[in-house]
Write a protein that holds these residues in place. Structure first.
Motif, mmCIF file in Angstrom:
data_model
loop_
_atom_site.group_PDB
_atom_site.id
_atom_site.type_symbol
_atom_site.label_atom_id
_atom_site.label_comp_id
_atom_site.label_asym_id
_atom_site.label_seq_id
_atom_site.Cartn_x
_atom_site.Cartn_y
_atom_site.Cartn_z
ATOM 1 N N ALA A 15 0.861 -1.193 0.000
ATOM 2 C CA ALA A 15 0.000 0.000 0.000
ATOM 3 C C ALA A 15 0.889 1.232 0.000
ATOM 4 N N ASP A 16 0.956 1.925 -1.149
ATOM 5 C CA ASP A 16 1.852 3.089 -1.276
ATOM 6 C C ASP A 16 1.333 4.289 -0.508
ATOM 7 N N LYS A 17 0.029 4.457 -0.479
ATOM 8 C CA LYS A 17 -0.550 5.629 0.172
ATOM 9 C C LYS A 17 -0.928 5.299 1.611
ATOM 10 N N LYS A 18 -0.704 6.278 2.503
ATOM 11 C CA LYS A 18 -1.007 6.051 3.917
ATOM 12 C C LYS A 18 -2.501 5.842 4.128
ATOM 13 N N ASN A 19 -3.325 6.550 3.325
ATOM 14 C CA ASN A 19 -4.772 6.373 3.459
ATOM 15 C C ASN A 19 -5.163 4.905 3.282
ATOM 16 N N GLU A 20 -4.536 4.250 2.288
ATOM 17 C CA GLU A 20 -4.847 2.846 2.029
ATOM 18 C C GLU A 20 -4.391 1.971 3.188
ATOM 19 N N ARG A 21 -3.206 2.269 3.729
ATOM 20 C CA ARG A 21 -2.716 1.489 4.857
ATOM 21 C C ARG A 21 -3.646 1.621 6.064
ATOM 22 N N GLU A 22 -4.127 2.848 6.305
ATOM 23 C CA GLU A 22 -5.053 3.075 7.427
ATOM 24 C C GLU A 22 -6.377 2.346 7.192
ATOM 25 N N LEU A 23 -6.821 2.315 5.940
ATOM 26 C CA LEU A 23 -8.075 1.624 5.598
ATOM 27 C C LEU A 23 -7.956 0.131 5.878
ATOM 28 N N ILE A 24 -6.885 -0.473 5.377
ATOM 29 C CA ILE A 24 -6.691 -1.919 5.561
ATOM 30 C C ILE A 24 -6.498 -2.236 7.042
ATOM 31 N N LYS A 25 -5.752 -1.391 7.750
ATOM 32 C CA LYS A 25 -5.520 -1.587 9.182
ATOM 33 C C LYS A 25 -6.850 -1.601 9.946
ATOM 34 N N SER A 26 -7.725 -0.640 9.642
ATOM 35 C CA SER A 26 -9.031 -0.591 10.333
ATOM 36 C C SER A 26 -9.861 -1.822 10.033
ATOM 37 N N PHE A 27 -9.862 -2.260 8.761
ATOM 38 C CA PHE A 27 -10.628 -3.448 8.394
ATOM 39 C C PHE A 27 -10.137 -4.685 9.162
ATOM 40 N N VAL A 28 -8.824 -4.836 9.287
ATOM 41 C CA VAL A 28 -8.272 -6.020 9.946
ATOM 42 C C VAL A 28 -8.527 -5.997 11.452
ATOM 43 N N LEU A 29 -8.321 -4.844 12.081
ATOM 44 C CA LEU A 29 -8.505 -4.749 13.529
ATOM 45 C C LEU A 29 -9.979 -4.843 13.919
ATOM 46 N N CYS A 30 -10.856 -4.350 13.070
ATOM 47 C CA CYS A 30 -12.300 -4.413 13.358
ATOM 48 C C CYS A 30 -12.856 -5.725 12.794
ATOM 49 N N SER A 31 -12.318 -6.838 13.267
ATOM 50 C CA SER A 31 -12.705 -8.151 12.754
ATOM 51 C C SER A 31 -12.503 -9.189 13.833
ATOM 52 N N ASP A 32 -13.368 -10.217 13.840
ATOM 53 C CA ASP A 32 -13.228 -11.329 14.778
ATOM 54 C C ASP A 32 -12.772 -12.603 14.082
ATOM 55 N N ALA A 33 -12.515 -12.509 12.772
ATOM 56 C CA ALA A 33 -12.131 -13.696 12.007
ATOM 57 C C ALA A 33 -10.656 -14.022 12.230
ATOM 58 N N THR A 34 -10.293 -15.245 11.912
ATOM 59 C CA THR A 34 -8.888 -15.644 11.933
ATOM 60 C C THR A 34 -8.540 -16.268 10.588
ATOM 61 N N PHE A 35 -7.257 -16.197 10.224
ATOM 62 C CA PHE A 35 -6.795 -16.831 8.992
ATOM 63 C C PHE A 35 -5.368 -17.302 9.223
ATOM 64 N N GLU A 36 -5.231 -18.616 9.350
ATOM 65 C CA GLU A 36 -3.915 -19.198 9.606
ATOM 66 C C GLU A 36 -3.739 -20.455 8.772
ATOM 67 N N ASN A 37 -2.552 -20.600 8.197
ATOM 68 C CA ASN A 37 -2.212 -21.774 7.387
ATOM 69 C C ASN A 37 -3.222 -22.025 6.274
ATOM 70 N N GLY A 38 -3.693 -20.912 5.682
ATOM 71 C CA GLY A 38 -4.616 -21.024 4.558
ATOM 72 C C GLY A 38 -6.039 -21.353 4.923
ATOM 73 N N GLU A 39 -6.359 -21.442 6.218
ATOM 74 C CA GLU A 39 -7.710 -21.763 6.667
ATOM 75 C C GLU A 39 -8.257 -20.612 7.504
ATOM 76 N N GLY A 40 -9.511 -20.233 7.238
ATOM 77 C CA GLY A 40 -10.135 -19.147 7.986
ATOM 78 C C GLY A 40 -11.277 -19.634 8.844
ATOM 79 N N THR A 41 -11.493 -18.947 9.971
ATOM 80 C CA THR A 41 -12.677 -19.204 10.789
ATOM 81 C C THR A 41 -13.393 -17.881 10.995
ATOM 82 N N GLY A 42 -14.720 -17.921 11.024
ATOM 83 C CA GLY A 42 -15.490 -16.705 11.227
ATOM 84 C C GLY A 42 -16.314 -16.358 10.005
ATOM 85 N N ASP A 43 -16.844 -15.149 10.003
ATOM 86 C CA ASP A 43 -17.682 -14.679 8.917
ATOM 87 C C ASP A 43 -16.840 -14.543 7.639
ATOM 88 N N PRO A 44 -17.354 -15.039 6.482
ATOM 89 C CA PRO A 44 -16.576 -14.992 5.239
ATOM 90 C C PRO A 44 -16.151 -13.576 4.839
#
Length: 889
Positions: A358-387
């Protein structure tokens, strides 16, 4: 008393680290020590109890009475045969009941609730029965608590404990609380969670302190016993039919005795005749055969990923005229992938594979908020939680912002869970020396809560121009069938309460993601339409997105066939019901809207199937005629409220289940009509011979043999008939439709009458061959047995052949195919072999008062036996010809 201990003390007692949980080896050892996490099943009935339960039936009482009478008059062979039939019938019943119990157990295992536990350092989903003391259980809204837990973490956690306390208002939970009271009610233990209660809000974690019968609910279960059997509507209909036939049989018996008295016949002989007629009137095998057909049908449905929880659902499936389906996961693949991220006036394409920066800081902040505001997990290619949340966490992985790393740097301290009315979720995370609120959700709702927008890394007031830009971009993404989510943030120097989080936000941007339609769904929708079923899409997505996917799949023809939740709110219930047929897509709807939609369709006379997966879907699943829960994404609540569970969350499975439901009902109907036609043939034979003062061609033991042996195998084979694809080219069956609708009653009467007349004809032929008639006196015993044998064989063989005619109401057996139901072909061959054995094996022929026929006689009886099938084929030919003419006209 775990509530008196701190979380640390409890963890120490169970020797478990909350960050890694138990190891798989330790969990296995504890499972072996403590047993499965299940309540003790109620004691099963013994085989003896099951056996005697089979004897509680009107028909059995009639047969036992017949056995007593035959013993009194010295007909010991007949008495042995009748008692053998009673015994065999009871044994078959016991076997079927045992098989049904096994089938139900297997289905219950398939529908078993799941739990999230932390084991080997990873969050895993396991069957709740495998939870062991010391397991770290992860809780979220919509899940039932699998065991008694001492909470070690809680965030806005509320649990509805009415299953235990009777209090329907959810209880607030606090993992940090401890109590000193020696005795405290379960409802007051706010640091505990109990088995079979339901998480309604927030999230948490707990250590399992009691499983199975060692739980609070287990203690209650010890003093409770439940033993209740619900009859399905079909079984009630059959019970009513059986009673009616029983009363008719008794009435006819009484009439025959009176006729015999006035005709001055031998009363003992006529009493046996009356019993034979009673036996002829009642289809002994019908209840067992229907139970077998239902059990086999339900098992077959489980193989196509549809678990039927309640037997009435099988019957109702054949009448479904509306299928209301969720979009995500049911019509689509449930594999959300972010394709674009958008910050003000800048659209970034997300690579399908590999990583990016993400070259622009706005994009980095957007992705950061999406990831932190989530209860899902994704490890070893497998996810748990809402798709959707998994897709956002995967987005972070692609841009080198993994969730674990971000959560370590920005610890979550509070949250406001997603709510279907707000359509927003917020978390409060540490940000430097202060805190930051991260909010994600529907962009229109997000804009209502925002006062600023992030432009070139600087918060600026949210102007009408910026607002319009975001809404226009969201609209464009929606028109390309993308699902759109917005993200915003707010910085603060203190920990905020949930009520304070979603105000004064700064909008960062949007993410456009797609969940492609399932490949097989388009064909399934077309098939449903051909079957007279209207598929309807119900979704929380944007109206344009939903309409575009619906048109692509063939659910809707134009955007005008869509309506939003806000538009539904603007209509009265009456107005909405009047217009309900205009819509195929319901977008931006709440759970309350779903109930309203179901009721609107039902008010127009439809039988409605509704899919759901969330806690809030339970009311609509209960309201629908068929509630269908998602087996993969569905919560325990939705599964509990449903009639059927899809183990693959696939719309096409619903259509296949409807087809199978139609076929099961159709097969049961074929079986009923076949057995009634056969029994009517026996009644015609016996009653006509009595009324016209002829010798009775059939003995009670012969009728019993045909009803229980020769008829049963073809009837079961008809019950598993594969059917044809034309079943899905017909409109849904009316729920109150009689067994005898559509000419079925006529077929039963015609077939039964023909079988009866031909049986009498065979009897007359046997007598005439030696110069006697039905009215002759002093007929030699040998000749009478010969004529009775002719009648006995014609009756049995004509019923076997007539089973072929029952396979389809309009298609010829040559069109259907002789070998498309190998079970029926085998049943006919077996029936012929058994009939040959009865008249050719000496001890059997003596017991049934018959003897061997000559080859010439066999030719005669087979030709006579083919007549009902031939007449049925001729009628079908004229029906098809009439349809062709009407079609051509």
């Amino acid at each position: 008393m775990w509530y008196t201990k701190t979380a640390a003390e409890v963890l120490n007692d169970f020797h478990v680290d909350p960050r890694s949980g138990l190891s798989s080896e330790e969990a296995g050892a504890r499972l072996e020590k403590h047993g499965e996490n299940k309540l003790k099943d109620k004691p099963r009935k013994s085989l003896a109890a099951l056996f005697f339960a089979q004897l509680k039936d009107l028909l059995i009482y009639v047969l036992l009475g017949a056995a007593v009478i035959t013993l009194l008059i010295g007909e010991y062979t007949d008495a042995v045969i009748i008692l053998s039939v009673v015994f065999l019938n009871a044994v078959i019943g016991v076997i079927q009941e045992h098989k049904a119990e096994k089938a139900i157990e297997a289905l219950q295992r398939m529908a078993a609730p799941k739990s999230l536990v932390r084991r080997d350092g990873e969050v895993k989903e396991i069957e709740s029965g495998k939870v062991v003391p010391g397991d770290i259980v992860v809780l979220d809204a919509g899940r039932y608590i699998p065991a008694d837990l001492r909470l070690i973490e809680s965030a806005n956690l509320q649990i509805e404990e009415s299953a235990l306390t009777g209090e329907s208002i959810p209880s607030d939970k606090d993992a940090r609380a401890t109590f000193n009271e020696a005795k405290m009610s379960a409802g007051d233990q706010s640091n505990m969670a109990f088995m079979s209660t339901l998480v309604t809000n927030g999230r948490g974690e707990g250590v399992a302190v009691g499983t199975g019968m060692a739980t609070e609910i287990g203690k209650i279960a010890e003093v409770l016993e439940e033993d209740r059997t619900d009859l399905t509507p079909l079984q009630q209909k059959l019970a009513g039919l059986g009673k009616m036939l029983g009363y008719i049989a008794v009435a006819i018996c009484a009439a025959i005795i009176m006729i015999a008295f006035f005709q001055k016949r031998n009363l003992i002989e006529m009493l046996l005749t009356a019993i034979s007629l009673a036996v002829a009137a009642i289809p002994e095998g019908l209840p067992a055969i229907v139970a077998i057909v239902l059990a086999l049908g339900v098992t077959k449905m489980s193989r196509i990923h549809a678990i039927v929880k309640r037997l009435p659902a099988v019957e109702t499936l054949g009448s479904v005229s509306i299928i209301c389906s969720d979009k995500t996961g049911t019509l689509t693949q449930n594999k959300m992938t972010v394709q674009h991220v958008y910050t003000y006036r800048h659209l970034e394409n997300v690579p399908a594979d590999g990583t990016a920066t993400a070259d622009k800081k706005n994009e980095r902040e957007l992705i950061k908020s999406f990831v932190l505001c989530s209860d899902a997990t994704f490890e070893n290619g497998e996810g748990t939680g809402d798709p959707t949340e998994i897709a956002l966490v995967v987005l972070g992985e692609k841009y080198h912002m993994p969730r674990k790393k971000l959560e370590t740097e920005h610890e979550r301290v509070a949250e406001k869970p997603f709510d279907s009315d707000r359509k927003l979720m917020s978390t409060l995370n540490r940000e430097g020396s202060g805190y930051r609120v991260h909010t994600k959700g529907a962009i229109d709702n997000l804009l209502k809560a925002a006062t600023h927008a992030l432009v070139d890394n600087t918060p600026v007031p949210l102007t009408k121009e910026i607002r319009a830009d975001y809404l226009r971009t969201a609209e464009e993404m929606s028109q390309r069938t993308l699902r759109v989510l917005g993200a915003a943030y707010k910085d603060t120097d203190r920990i905020l309460s949930p009520a304070e989080m979603e105000s004064g936000l700064t909008v960062i941007g949007l993410a456009g993601m797609i969940d492609p339609p399932r490949f097989e769904v388009k064909g399934a929708i077309a098939e449903a339409k051909r079957a007279g079923i209207t598929p309807v899409m119900i979704t929380g997505d944007h109206r344009d997105t939903a309409a575009a996917i619906a048109m692509e799949l063939g659910i809707a023809e134009s955007p005008e066939q869509s309506i939003s939740g806000n538009e539904i709110d603007s209509l009265s219930n009456v107005a909405f019901s009047d217009r309900i047929h205009n819509y195929r897509v319901f977008a931006r709807v709440s759970p309350e809207h779903k109930v309203q939609i179901v009721k609107a369709f039902q008010s127009r006379g439809h039988i409605v199937s509704m899919t759901g997966d969330g806690v809030n879907d339970a009311p609509s699943l209960k309201t629908a005629d068929i509630g269908v829960a998602m087996g993969i994404t569905g919560t325990d609540v939705s599964k509990g409220a449903s009639d059927m569970i899809l183990t693959d969350d696939n719309f096409a499975t619903i259509v296949r289940a409807v087809e199978e439901g139609r076929n099961i009902y159709n097969n049961i109907r074929k079986t009923i009509i076949f057995l009634l036609a056969c029994n009517l043939g026996e009644i015609v034979t016996v009653l006509a011979s009595v009324v016209f003062f002829w010798p009775v061609p059939l003995l009670p033991t012969q009728i019993l043999w045909i009803n229980l042996i020769t008829d049963t195998f073809p009837a079961i084979a008809l019950g598993v008939d594969p059917g044809g694809k034309e079943i899905m080219k017909k409109p849904p069956r009316a729920p109150k439709e009689s067994f005898f609708a559509g000419g079925a009653g006529f077929r039963a009467v015609l077939g039964g009458t023909l079988i009866g007349v031909l049986t009498l004809s065979a009897f007359f032929l046997g007598l005439n061959e030696h110069g006697y008639g039905p009215g002759s006196k002093d007929i030699p015993t040998g000749l009478l047995i010969y004529a009775e044998t002719m009648a006995f064989v014609v009756l049995a063989v004509s019923q076997l052949f007539y089973a072929l005619a029952m396979r389809n109401a309009t298609q010829s057996i040559f069109q259907v195919g002789f070998f498309t139901n190998i079970y029926l072909t085998g049943a006919i061959v077996l029936g012929m072999a058994l009939q040959f054995a009865v008249i050719s094996i000496p001890f059997l022929s003596d017991a049934f008062h018959v003897h061997m026929l000559s080859p010439r006689d066999w030719v005669i009886v087979v030709l006579l036996a083919l007549v009902p099938l031939a007449v049925s084929e001729l009628i079908k030919f004229f029906i098809r010809r009439g349809k062709d003419r009407n079609g051509a006209g």
